[in-house]
Each structure stands twice: as structure tokens, then as C-alpha cells.
Scaffold this motif. Structure first.
Motif, PDB file in Angstrom:
ATOM      1  N   MET A   1     -13.852 -18.773  21.794  1.00 50.78           N
ATOM      2  CA  MET A   1     -12.636 -18.107  21.327  1.00 50.78           C
ATOM      3  C   MET A   1     -12.655 -16.643  21.762  1.00 50.78           C
ATOM      4  SD  MET A   1     -10.800 -20.279  19.666  1.00 50.78           S
ATOM      5  CE  MET A   1      -9.690 -19.217  18.734  1.00 50.78           C
ATOM      6  N   PRO A   2     -11.491 -16.070  22.061  1.00 47.55           N
ATOM      7  CA  PRO A   2     -11.443 -14.638  22.375  1.00 47.55           C
ATOM      8  C   PRO A   2     -11.647 -13.810  21.113  1.00 47.55           C
ATOM      9  CG  PRO A   2      -9.236 -15.555  22.283  1.00 47.55           C
ATOM     10  CD  PRO A   2     -10.182 -16.718  22.162  1.00 47.55           C
ATOM     11  N   GLY A   3     -11.949 -12.558  21.285  1.00 42.57           N
ATOM     12  CA  GLY A   3     -12.144 -11.683  20.132  1.00 42.57           C
ATOM     13  C   GLY A   3     -12.402 -10.266  20.576  1.00 42.57           C
ATOM     14  N   LYS A 108     -22.478 -15.962  21.164  1.00 42.76           N
ATOM     15  CA  LYS A 108     -21.046 -16.259  21.257  1.00 42.76           C
ATOM     16  C   LYS A 108     -20.637 -17.469  20.427  1.00 42.76           C
ATOM     17  CE  LYS A 108     -19.542 -14.096  25.558  1.00 42.76           C
ATOM     18  NZ  LYS A 108     -20.730 -13.278  25.805  1.00 42.76           N
ATOM     19  N   SER A 109     -21.570 -18.382  20.183  1.00 41.65           N
ATOM     20  CA  SER A 109     -21.206 -19.527  19.346  1.00 41.65           C
ATOM     21  C   SER A 109     -21.009 -19.108  17.889  1.00 41.65           C
ATOM     22  CB  SER A 109     -22.282 -20.612  19.433  1.00 41.65           C
ATOM     23  OG  SER A 109     -23.517 -20.124  18.953  1.00 41.65           O
ATOM     24  N   GLY A 112     -17.849 -15.632  18.954  1.00 37.11           N
ATOM     25  CA  GLY A 112     -16.872 -15.725  20.024  1.00 37.11           C
ATOM     26  C   GLY A 112     -17.088 -14.648  21.068  1.00 37.11           C
ATOM     27  N   HIS A 113     -16.160 -14.569  22.018  1.00 41.70           N
ATOM     28  CA  HIS A 113     -16.228 -13.538  23.051  1.00 41.70           C
ATOM     29  C   HIS A 113     -15.797 -12.208  22.429  1.00 41.70           C
ATOM     30  CE1 HIS A 113     -16.814 -16.049  26.677  1.00 41.70           C
ATOM     31  NE2 HIS A 113     -16.248 -16.973  25.935  1.00 41.70           N
ATOM     32  N   SER A 453      -1.090 -16.100  23.778  1.00 41.20           N
ATOM     33  CA  SER A 453      -2.372 -16.463  23.171  1.00 41.20           C
ATOM     34  C   SER A 453      -3.011 -17.629  23.896  1.00 41.20           C
ATOM     35  CB  SER A 453      -2.170 -16.807  21.690  1.00 41.20           C
ATOM     36  OG  SER A 453      -1.310 -17.927  21.576  1.00 41.20           O
TER      37      SER A 453
END
Length: 453
Positions: A1-3, A108-109, A112-113, A453
Motif C-alpha cells: 500500500m502507498p503511504g 513494508k509489510s 506499507g511504502h 488513488s
């Protein structure tokens, strides 16, 4: 997921930190940066050769062979191409070690990113694992990529004790890559063993505390009391030194005077309950009055230590504020707003209906939503404008969505931008429902959000 994220690390030369009494959490042994240049197949596509070079150069700068690594914190793009190339580069760099000796994982798990903070997050995770001598698992892995089954690194899927080796400290590598072909690798070593300190000072010490509010001061005192009751609590001299030199002076203040950790913990618990120490100190009293205090030098060799962090208020703002459940009290706060008089309204000479009109009921429901979305204290706050009440564009979308979903009112987004009171805005929203006016602005805006998104 982005972040998005923020990561902060404090770096000092290894010889300087202990000399100034700063705790060392880990040691950066070596770093390297490379770029794929023309060797990559596309601007966003990574390359194997320069990722491998970044790893081997960083370990060379550390004066070590890559085979000394026990763990690699991977960047992990989460794509078939990116992960395969990163694993291929890691396998090539760590080929000198025995297969299975190197573990691999990624933060990242968990988060997220994190965009520009991704590398900092990976480094912070690795430092924490070294501090706790524990290999943290990469969560939610159900089907590792095919390349991982044939490469030397072994994926960590369960928490493991970080093994100790004869003649070598615990060592890890952290890899991070950037769009455009930049590759970074950092070699991280566990901190050197810290010396133990005597438990009690020769005489009572002043422990000064400060916060922004009385509630936060009480929470801070309670946290520190619990820390001093633990078996591995730092020495009281180190605690006093840290509180005096490692904390910002805030307006709400307190202090206790103690000669040992147990006494200090008991007095801090009393301070958390609102009771002042019966033992006073001239410098402590000056501290309470808001003066800038020059604390006397402490006996012996003192250092700053890790203490409980500041108890931030934890308030949330904007559209992401958790919704508070509607209660009888909050319902009572909803104002009895006059509704616009419809064309078919009865004349003033007629007797009023004993039950509230649909318009008044709708106005009350709209007001409740506005109060809840903006976290207002009640009806008096409706005399503020939307922005005076802390509203923003995200909250406007959130509120407009709830008005549409819960009350069937499609509100023009522009209404929130007008310099009118929330009470007048509520009346306008009711008029929108009555007149059927809607410009579809919310649907358009939400469609744009979904497309991006």
C-alpha cells in the motif's frame, strides 16, 4: 500500500557519543550509494549490477566481507520485477556465505511504502532488532516470490532470537532504492556493551519534570515511576542527568528529591496523583517558578539514558478524526435551529403543531453531524465559521459524504468555503434539501479522488 512517513535518526561519531554520555543504540559500519545509470531498462526499473555493487561496496567500507551479514532488511517494491531483481542482487552479493545463513525481511509489510521515509523506517527497524537481539518477522507473507526459494537469504516469517557468533558482533545490512536507479546499502552493527552504573547516589538528587499540561505532567511522572521500579532501571544519577540536560523546559513543572530509585518511584507516583514532595530544594523551587536553573554537577561519570517518552495528548484533527458515538448528551447539544419557512407553511395565526416539524427535525440532524464532524463542544460553537471551527477540505468531503449517505442531501462543496456561520450553513443545507439544489460537486470530487488513488 502507498503511504507517507517521517523517520528521524541522530548520528554521532562513535568516539564522541560515549564521551558526552550519549547512549549508543547501534553502529553504522559502512555505507554505499550507486546508480543504475544507462544499465537499467527503464526509468522506474531497477538493475541487478549496481544493486549488487552497492551491497559489496558498503561491506568493503565496513572492513568486512558480505558473508559476515546475518540479516538483510530489503527495500521490497512489492512487484514481480523489482523483488526478483533485488533478490538476485542480494544473492550475488552474499554468495560467499553459506546458503541459509542470511535472513531477509522488510518493514513494508507492517507500514506499507513510506515514500521518502522508507529507508529511514527500514534502518530504525533494524536498529530495534539489534537492540532487542530479535529477528522480527515479515508479516502476512503467504506466497513468497519464486526467486526467494532459490536464493541464499531465508525469509523471516516468525520472531527469532538473533544468534550470537564467536568473534563477531551481530551484523545486518539495510537496502533502499529510489526511483530513477539510485541504490543505497548500509551496514549496521549492534552497539558496544554499555557499562553498568551504581544504583544509588551518595546524596539525594533533584529530578525535575515538565510538560505542557497538568495531565501530561502526571502521565510523565507515572511513566517514570514505573520505569524506576523495573529490574534494569538506570542509575538515579543518570536519570537526573538526563532530565536536566536532555529535556526541553515546559511551562507546567514538578520535581521530587530522592536518594534511591525506590524512593524516587514512590514520590513520582505521589506527584502523578497531585501531591507535592514534602522535601523541598531551593533549585527545585526556582524550577517550579519558571526560572532557568543551573543545576550543580553530579558526582562521578554520568551519561544520558533512555527514559519514557513524552506523553503527547494524542488529539486528532480533520477528516480522519474518529467518530464519537452519538449519545443522549450530544443529542441534547444539537441546537433547535429555525428552519426556512416553506411556501405551504401555515399562517402565524394558526395553532402550532405539538410535534416538531420535519424541517426542524432535519435541521437538528444536520447540526448534529456538523458538531460531530468538527469535534465541536456544542451549539454555541455553531456561531463560528467553518474554518474558525477547524474545518478543512478533507473534513468538507467527509461531512458532505455523510450528509449525502445519512440524510440524502447533496451539498455543494463551495458552501463550506463561504464566510458564514455554521448555524447559517446548517440552514442553507436544509434549504438545499427542500429545494433539491445540487451541483454534483461531491460526486465529481470523489470521482477524481478514486481516479488518482
Amino acid at each position: 500500500m502507498p503511504g507517507s512517513g517521517v523517520g528521524v535518526l541522530v548520528l554521532r561519531r562513535l568516539e564522541d557519543a560515549p564521551a558526552d554520555g550519549d547512549p549508543v543504540r547501534a553502529v553504522i559500519r559502512g555505507t554505499a550509494v550507486t546508480n543504475d545509470g544507462s544499465g537499467k531498462v527503464g526509468f522506474t526499473a531497477p538493475g541487478v549490477d549496481q544493486q549488487t555493487a552497492a551491497i559489496t561496496e558498503a561491506w568493503a567500507a565496513a572492513g568486512l566481507e558480505p558473508s559476515a551479514a546475518q540479516y538483510v532488511e530489503a527495500h521490497v517494491t512489492g512487484t514481480e520485477l523489482g523483488d526478483r531483481i533485488e533478490l538476485e542482487a542480494a544473492s550475488a552479493a552474499f554468495a560467499g556465505g553459506r546458503a541459509g545463513d542470511v535472513r531477509i525481511g522488510s518493514v513494508k509489510s507492517n507500514i506499507g511504502h513510506a515514500d521518502a521515509a522508507a529507508g529511514a523506517a527500514a534502518l530504525i527497524k533494524t536498529v530495534l532488532m539489534l537492540e532487542n537481539a530479535t529477528l522480527a518477522p515479515t508479516v502476512d507473507v503467504t506466497r513468497p516470490v519464486t526467486a526467494l526459494r532459490d536464493s541464499p537469504p531465508r525469509l523471516v516469517t516468525e520472531a527469532e532470537k538473533w544468534p550470537v557468533r564467536a568473534g563477531l558482533p551481530r551484523l545486518a545490512g539495510v537496502t533502499s532504492v529510489g526511483i530513477g536507479g539510485t541504490n543505497v546499502h548500509v551496514v549496521v552493527q549492534e552497539a558496544p556493551e554499555q557499562r553498568t552504573r551504581p544504583g544509588s547516589p551518595a546524596h539525594p538528587l533533584v529530578l525535575p519534570l515538565s510538560a505542557r499540561t497538568e495531565h501530561q505532567l502526571a502521565a510523565l511522572a507515572d511513566r517514570l515511576a514505573r520505569r524506576l521500579r523495573e529490574a534494569d532501571a538506570p542509575s538515579l544519577a543518570d536519570v537526573a542527568h538526563t532530565l536536566r540536560t536532555g529535556r526541553v523546559a515546559m511551562p507546567v513543572r514538578g520535581y521530587v528529591v530522592a536518594a534511591g530509585a525506590r524512593e524516587a518511584a514512590d514520590k513520582l507516583t505521589s506527584l502523578a496523583g497531585g501531591r507535592r514532595d514534602t522535601v523541598t530544594d531551593p533549585r527545585g523551587e526556582a524550577w517550579l517558578s519558571g526560572e532557568e536553573v543551573t543545576w550543580p554537577a553530579l558526582d562521578g561519570d554520568v551519561r544520558r539514558v533512555s527514559l519514557p517518552t513524552y506523553p503527547f495528548a494524542g488529539e486528532s484533527y480533520g477528516a480522519l478524526t474518529p467518530r464519537r458515538p452519538a449519545t443522549a448528551d450530544r443529542t441534547a447539544e444539537a441546537p433547535d435551529l429555525p428552519s426556512p419557512t416553506p411556501a405551504s407553511a401555515p399562517s402565524p395565526s394558526r395553532s402550532p403543531s405539538p410535534s416538531p416539524s420535519p424541517e426542524n427535525e432535519l435541521a437538528s440532524k444536520v447540526a448534529e453531524l456538523v458538531i460531530e464532524a468538527l469535534e465541536l463542544n456544542g451549539a454555541p460553537d455553531l456561531e463560528k465559521t467553518y474554518f474558525e471551527a477547524g474545518g478543512d477540505s478533507l473534513t468538507a468531503v467527509h461531512l458532505a459524504g455523510r450528509l449525502r449517505d445519512e440524510l440524502g442531501i447533496d451539498v455543494p462543496i463551495q458552501l463550506f468555503l463561504e464566510p458564514i456561520t455554521l448555524k447559517d450553513m446548517t440552514n442553507r443545507i436544509v434549504e438545499t434539501k427542500q429545494n433539491g439544489d445540487a451541483d454534483g460537486a461531491l460526486d465529481t470530487l470523489l470521482s477524481e479522488f478514486e481516479a488518482e488513488s
